[in-house]
Design an enzyme around this catalytic site. Structure first.
Site, PDB file in Angstrom:
ATOM      1  N   ALA A 107       0.810  -1.222   0.000  1.00  0.00           N
ATOM      2  CA  ALA A 107       0.000   0.000   0.000  1.00  0.00           C
ATOM      3  C   ALA A 107       0.843   1.273   0.000  1.00  0.00           C
ATOM      4  O   ALA A 107       0.510   2.244  -0.647  1.00  0.00           O
ATOM      5  CB  ALA A 107      -0.939  -0.006   1.199  1.00  0.00           C
ATOM      6  N   ASP A 146       2.106  -6.201  -6.139  1.00  0.00           N
ATOM      7  CA  ASP A 146       1.072  -5.448  -5.425  1.00  0.00           C
ATOM      8  C   ASP A 146       1.244  -3.946  -5.664  1.00  0.00           C
ATOM      9  O   ASP A 146       1.734  -3.225  -4.798  1.00  0.00           O
ATOM     10  CB  ASP A 146       1.171  -5.803  -3.929  1.00  0.00           C
ATOM     11  N   TRP A 147       0.852  -3.506  -6.845  1.00  0.00           N
ATOM     12  CA  TRP A 147       0.902  -2.077  -7.212  1.00  0.00           C
ATOM     13  C   TRP A 147      -0.436  -1.453  -6.833  1.00  0.00           C
ATOM     14  O   TRP A 147      -1.452  -1.744  -7.434  1.00  0.00           O
ATOM     15  CB  TRP A 147       1.169  -1.950  -8.712  1.00  0.00           C
ATOM     16  N   GLU A 148      -0.387  -0.566  -5.814  1.00  0.00           N
ATOM     17  CA  GLU A 148      -1.625   0.090  -5.350  1.00  0.00           C
ATOM     18  C   GLU A 148      -1.526   1.584  -5.617  1.00  0.00           C
ATOM     19  O   GLU A 148      -0.922   2.303  -4.827  1.00  0.00           O
ATOM     20  CB  GLU A 148      -1.843  -0.185  -3.871  1.00  0.00           C
ATOM     21  N   PHE A 149      -2.129   2.050  -6.691  1.00  0.00           N
ATOM     22  CA  PHE A 149      -2.811   1.349  -7.773  1.00  0.00           C
ATOM     23  C   PHE A 149      -2.456   2.056  -9.076  1.00  0.00           C
ATOM     24  O   PHE A 149      -2.176   3.252  -9.043  1.00  0.00           O
ATOM     25  CB  PHE A 149      -4.337   1.407  -7.588  1.00  0.00           C
TER      26      PHE A 149
END
Ligand code: NAG
Ligand code: NAG
Ligand code: NAG
Ligand code: NAG
Ligand code: NAG
Ligand code: NAG
Length: 380
Positions: A107, A146-149
């Site tokens: 995140a 996990d690329w947010e976003f």
């Protein structure tokens, strides 16, 4: 009130479980996923994880260096290397065995950096190469991104290209080394499209189907004290909006995602609110900020302590398929073993690949929620 709602919820659970056991044929030979993320911390070491309850464990997180685009310890120290080694070694010696994935991003990570890496062929190739090298060096079974976003349609297209190049590199490495390919997964938004803020944009679903083993759908954090009213943080339904677990998963399926590529996320933590009026304590009632807990979040085991205090009431809400508790002006929305049974029943009924939890260490010490989910997932 609670009993009535419980009865309705039980009926719903039975219906869903009936669908799940009768209506589904597990056609593919894909492995089911009972996943959990582990966030680097000294209090709850990897050795505390009961591997009988899970099939896949995600190490959270590592990030690429913002100048070299390689995964590495930014400080040049060996802290991360040590932690990765302890992690994979722990699970190598556990019985039953369990697969380990290295999760990249998270995140708080640098979205601008991921945007650049996804768009620039040289940076992208360097990054991909480094992720495979690191995964193999430390004995991970897979990589999770996990690329947010992604913020724009263009970034979504580049994400699709990144997955394509990543898969090519993984296949090539597997051929060269004669080893099974490492797994490639990604953590994604609760819905296939972003429709609440910013530029409307959709995930590259075709590339996900073609190139990823699956995506971890973050079906939580749907409501919070920022709404200025109470809400189910990971409610199955929302009678007033489509911001719910079921709407989100259906949006993924509508957009063409294969159900076996979808893994449903569930929180092991609660969100807390401070009620404006202690007498108005339903879902959607006005609040004046978050409640107890760091950033208005609490571990499930802490919620159980709260619920034991004199005056605390627990309500299973059939309209949202969620549970909340309140006492005075504190209001807490969360998941418990019961709501998790219903969710896993639903996920099986629509043929999803499995579920995952965020994050290890927040369940009770005897794993009440995780055990219930594992038991409720009937299909192999
Ligand atoms: C790279 O990241 C470090 C650590 O977060 C930061 O201090 C530094 O400013 C960044 N450098 C560049 C060029 O972005
Ligand atoms: C960098 O490494 C030094 C020496 O090992 C250590 O004292 C320091 O805390 C580290 N800093 C970060 C940000 O990890
Ligand atoms: C994020 O990455 C970009 C691109 O490398 C860089 O310019 C920026 O300084 C980074 N931000 C931080 C906080 O490290
Ligand atoms: C990474 O790049 C190096 C140097 O070109 C190469 O020898 C190695 O095979 C590459 N590794 C993977 C996993 O592609
Ligand atoms: C919540 O209340 C704050 C302070 O009054 C306000 O700035 C914000 O816009 C409100 N948020 C929503 C979602 O209504
Ligand atoms: C929710 O509704 C909005 C407005 O109708 C729509 O744009 C969006 O795609 C829907 N999202 C989901 C997850 O169904």
């Amino acid at each position: 009130m609670t009993n009535l709602n419980l009865k309705h919820l039980l009926t719903l659970a039975l219906i869903l479980l009936t669908i799940a056991t009768k209506g589904t044929t597990c056609t593919s030979s894909t492995t089911r996923v009972k996943g959990i993320y582990w966030l680097e911390n000294p209090i709850f070491p990897p050795s505390s994880i009961d591997t009988k309850l899970f099939t896949h464990i995600f190490y959270a997180f590592v990030i690429p260096n913002n100048l070299t685009y390689k995964l590495e310890e930014p400080n040049g120290s060996t802290t991360i290397a040590k932690s990765l080694t302890i992690f994979t070694n722990t699970f190598k010696t556990k019985n039953p065995p369990i697969k380990t994935l290295l999760s990249i991003g998270g995140a708080g990570s640098n979205s601008t950096l991921f945007s650049f890496i996804a768009s620039n062929p040289t940076a992208r190739a360097t990054f991909i190469n480094s992720t495979i090298e690191v995964a193999r060096t430390f004995g991970f079974d897979g990589i999770d991104f996990d690329w947010e976003f992604p913020q724009t349609t263009n970034e979504m297209n580049n994400l699709g290209e990144l997955f394509f190049q990543w898969r090519n590199a993984i296949s090539a490495e597997s051929v060269t080394t004669s080893r099974p390919p490492i797994l490639l997964t990604a953590a994604v938004y609760f819905a296939a499209e972003f429709f609440l803020s910013g530029e409307p944009r959709a995930y590259p679903v075709q590339s996900i189907n073609d190139n990823l083993d699956w995506v971890n759908v973050m079906s939580y954090d749907l409501h919070g004290s920022f709404n200025n009213k109470t809400g189910a943080p990971a409610g199955m339904f929302d009678p007033k909006t489509n911001i719910s677990v079921v709407s989100g998963l259906f949006s993924w399926i509508r957009s063409g995602a294969m159900p076996e590529k979808l893994v449903m996320g569930m929180p092991l933590y609660a969100k807390t609110w401070t009620l404006q009026d202690p007498n108005l304590h339903g879902i959607g009632d006005p609040s004046v900020g978050s409640g107890p807990g760091m950033d208005g979040a609490m571990a499930y085991f802490q919620v159980l302590d709260f619920n034991k205090q004199p005056g605390a009431k627990v309500v299973h809400d059939v309209n949202t398929g969620s549970v909340y508790s309140y006492n005075g002006n504190t209001w807490i929305g969360y998941d418990d073993p019961f709501t998790v049974s219903i969710k896993t029943g639903f996920a099986q009924a629509i043929n999803l690949r499995g579920y995952f939890f965020w994050v290890a260490g927040l369940d009770t010490s005897d794993w009440k929620i995780s055990s219930q989910a594992s038991k409720a997932w009937k299909l192999v």
